[in-house]
Design a protein around this motif. Structure first.
Motif, PDB file in Angstrom:
ATOM      1  N   GLU A 396     -19.927  12.440  51.484  1.00  0.00           N
ATOM      2  CA  GLU A 396     -19.018  13.283  52.260  1.00  0.00           C
ATOM      3  C   GLU A 396     -19.258  13.152  53.752  1.00  0.00           C
ATOM      4  O   GLU A 396     -18.335  13.282  54.551  1.00  0.00           O
ATOM      5  N   GLU A 400     -14.985  12.001  54.482  1.00  0.00           N
ATOM      6  CA  GLU A 400     -14.819  13.435  54.289  1.00  0.00           C
ATOM      7  C   GLU A 400     -13.561  13.700  53.474  1.00  0.00           C
ATOM      8  O   GLU A 400     -12.444  13.639  53.983  1.00  0.00           O
ATOM      9  N   ARG A 401     -13.771  14.006  52.196  1.00  0.00           N
ATOM     10  CA  ARG A 401     -12.655  14.258  51.296  1.00  0.00           C
ATOM     11  C   ARG A 401     -12.384  15.755  51.103  1.00  0.00           C
ATOM     12  O   ARG A 401     -11.297  16.140  50.695  1.00  0.00           O
ATOM     13  N   ASN A 402     -13.397  16.576  51.334  1.00  0.00           N
ATOM     14  CA  ASN A 402     -13.270  18.002  51.044  1.00  0.00           C
ATOM     15  C   ASN A 402     -12.594  18.734  52.197  1.00  0.00           C
ATOM     16  O   ASN A 402     -13.125  19.671  52.783  1.00  0.00           O
TER      17      ASN A 402
END
Length: 590
Positions: A396, A400-402
């Motif tokens: 992450e 950064e996927r969240n």
């Protein structure tokens, strides 16, 4: 230049001058002319050094320039890694890639040719006996940097177009009869130039961005692999292994993969060494980064070694180097509207800030979202990370996927649902995915120098040591030493805590996958795929067809609509038209 004399008192003087020279008619007809040549322009080593700086400046321009002519096309736009979010963009809609395409390809042809000219000027100046060098070492170091850039230019032009003229002399008069040489012959010229460069460049330099011996050997390894592939002569693989080993083994200097946290932000929690590699102030060998071989410098209002010194607009231009795969930067925000018409901004931590007005330039503590022009393929976002272990390159901190929607639902949950439905190709360019998901931190900085948003100060890698390992692995594999190839691949993977592979997994496709994991957006992916391609086996085309993004809103249901002949790009028609005294052949199919 004619001089008209109207005052009578000057007539006698004019007649006297004519009489004095009448015995030598040739001398009378001579007109003194000053020609700007390498002999008249470069009379000292310092002036030649300044001429070398012009090539570095051109590399800056090609790396940091404005959106219309950025370096996306070389780093892989429309190939297996990423594509444009508009179907009107060349190489994302391959039908637009024509000889009269309005600028992207011709931009690179023009500027690489200019670098080639600069390099030949430097080489000729170094060989001018009137220039007094301190010693042969000084002369040969300057000459070697010129030869490196000549090889670099030829290599990139061949990568774009295939066969290309070999140009090794300064053109003092207009030349209109250029002939394309087979690319094998161009690579042989590159090999000769790089062999000299590798023997004469210094191991180290105090000036970030300048060329050192490792850069020459790194590029020499790639050129020798290309020659081995296309001549079927295995000796070239041995030479590639030797060149790469010079870098890896210490002959060219102390180069090492960075395996522990380092640099100016090494104490920040939740990050890793791959993240450190892309923080401002950590890019250069001189800053302690021992895997940095060649780095193009970005230094606002501060030229280092002849590089740097970008104009005010460079800040926005640099942001474009983030490939617009994600929100651009915290001081370039895009204001959006929710269902009730309220204005808001997205932030990396999922927070939403409501505001009035249509646009905003925010302070240093905010992170906003800009509209993107490109999106990575699912091959990059998902495929290459499957069965890969806890690879920190996919953590992450780096991808950064969240990131949350305004309603609070994370985008990675949204895409898990899309993936489960199998609806990947129903996402069209206008979807909000292209604006905010995800953020690839190797192309972004979350902090600016001294809090000043003009001082972006993140440089660009052209060569890093992991690629040297992967080049040597490729040469080992093609020579039949699969175990040694595996060891080199695993050296790169172990640094990233990725699963180690077996001998059976070593293939060219796997090496290309590993190059994507490690070098995405850094390597000239176009050159990598074209050097592996032939008319009979267009590797570039095959990978685009396999991994490129499919656009359901275009008439052709079999997108990407790349054709087999497009493993090389078209010669700009302007070049063909200008070569009036010879035939400059167009690439087949265009």
């Amino acid at each position: 230049m004619k001089r008209y004399i109207y005052l009578s008192k000057y007539i006698f003087l004019s007649i006297a001058i004519i009489t004095a020279v009448s015995c030598n008619k040739d001398r009378f007809l001579e007109e003194p002319v000053f020609q700007l040549t390498t002999e008249t322009s470069y009379s000292t080593p310092a002036q030649i050094d300044l001429a070398i700086n012009s090539m570095h400046n051109k590399m800056q321009y090609l790396s940091f320039s404005s959106y219309q002519y950025h370096n996306y096309i070389m780093t892989g736009l429309g190939l297996d890694g990423f594509f444009s979010t508009t179907n009107s963009f060349v190489t994302s809609n391959w039908s637009l890639l024509t000889p009269t395409e309005p600028g992207y390809v011709s931009h690179w042809a023009t500027n690489l040719s200019q670098v080639l000219t600069y390099a030949n000027n430097v080489i000729e100046a170094c060989n001018n006996p009137a220039v007094k060098f301190s010693n042969d070492v000084q002369k040969n170091e300057l000459l070697a940097e010129g030869m490196f850039f000549r090889a670099w230019s030829h290599r990139c032009l061949v990568g774009l177009f295939g066969d290309w003229p070999i140009i090794t002399e300064v053109q003092k008069v207009p030349k209109l009869d250029f002939v394309r040489a087979p690319r094998v012959d161009v690579w042989k010229q590159c090999k000769a130039d790089l062999s000299f460069a590798a023997a004469n460049l210094p191991n180290t330099t105090s000036r970030p961005g300048r060329i050192v011996r490792a850069a020459a050997d790194h590029l020499l390894a790639e050129i020798c692999i290309s020659l081995g592939d296309h001549t079927k002569d295995a000796k070239y693989y041995d030479e590639a292994i030797t060149a790469a080993s010079n870098v890896i083994g210490g002959k060219d200097g102390d180069y090492q993969l960075m395996k522990g946290r380092f640099g100016k932000r090494a104490t920040e929690a939740g990050k890793n060494v791959y993240w450190d590699l892309f923080r401002a102030g950590n890019f250069n060998y001189q800053e302690g980064n021992k895997e940095a071989i060649w780095v193009v410098q970005y230094d606002y209002a501060n030229a280092i070694g002849g590089t740097g010194g970008m104009p005010n607009s460079a800040t926005s231009n640099k942001l474009l180097l983030e490939f617009a795969f994600q929100s651009t930067s915290y001081f370039v925000n895009r204001q959006l509207k929710d269902a009730s018409g309220n204005s808001y901004f997205f932030f990396g931590d999922g927070a939403v800030k409501f505001a009035n007005g249509q646009s905003s330039q925010t302070g240093n503590d905010e992170r906003g979202v800009g509209a993107s022009q490109n999106r990575p393929t699912n091959y990059f976002f998902y495929t290459i990370w499957e069965n890969n272990g806890q690879d920190i390159r996919n953590a992450e901190a780096n991808i950064e996927r969240n990131i949350k929607q305004a309603g609070g639902k994370p985008w990675n949950d949204v895409f898990a649902e899309i993936k489960a439905r199998g609806d990947w190709n129903k996402i069209i360019p206008s979807d909000t995915i292209r604006s905010i998901y995800p953020r690839i931190w190797k192309f972004s900085t979350d902090k600016h120098i001294n809090g000043n948003q003009e001082f972006y100060d993140a440089d660009i890698y052209i060569m890093r040591l992991p690629e040297t390992y992967l080049l040597r692995a490729e040469a080992y594999m093609k020579k039949g030493a699969t175990d040694l190839a595996k060891n080199d691949i695993n050296e790169v993977r172990s640094r990233s805590n990725a699963r180690l592979i077996s001998d059976a997994e070593v293939t060219m496709d796997y090496i290309l996958d590993e190059r994507t994991r490690e070098l995405f957006g850094e390597e000239y992916r176009l050159v990598t795929l074209t050097r592996l391609s032939t008319k009979e086996n267009p590797v570039l085309v095959n990978r685009v067809k396999k991994y490129g993004w499919k656009w359901p809103d275009l008439p052709n249901e079999n997108r990407p609509n790349i054709q087999n002949h497009q493993w090389v790009y078209p010669i700009p028609q302007s070049i063909i038209d200008a070569n009036t005294d010879g035939e400059f052949k167009q690439n087949e199919g265009y």
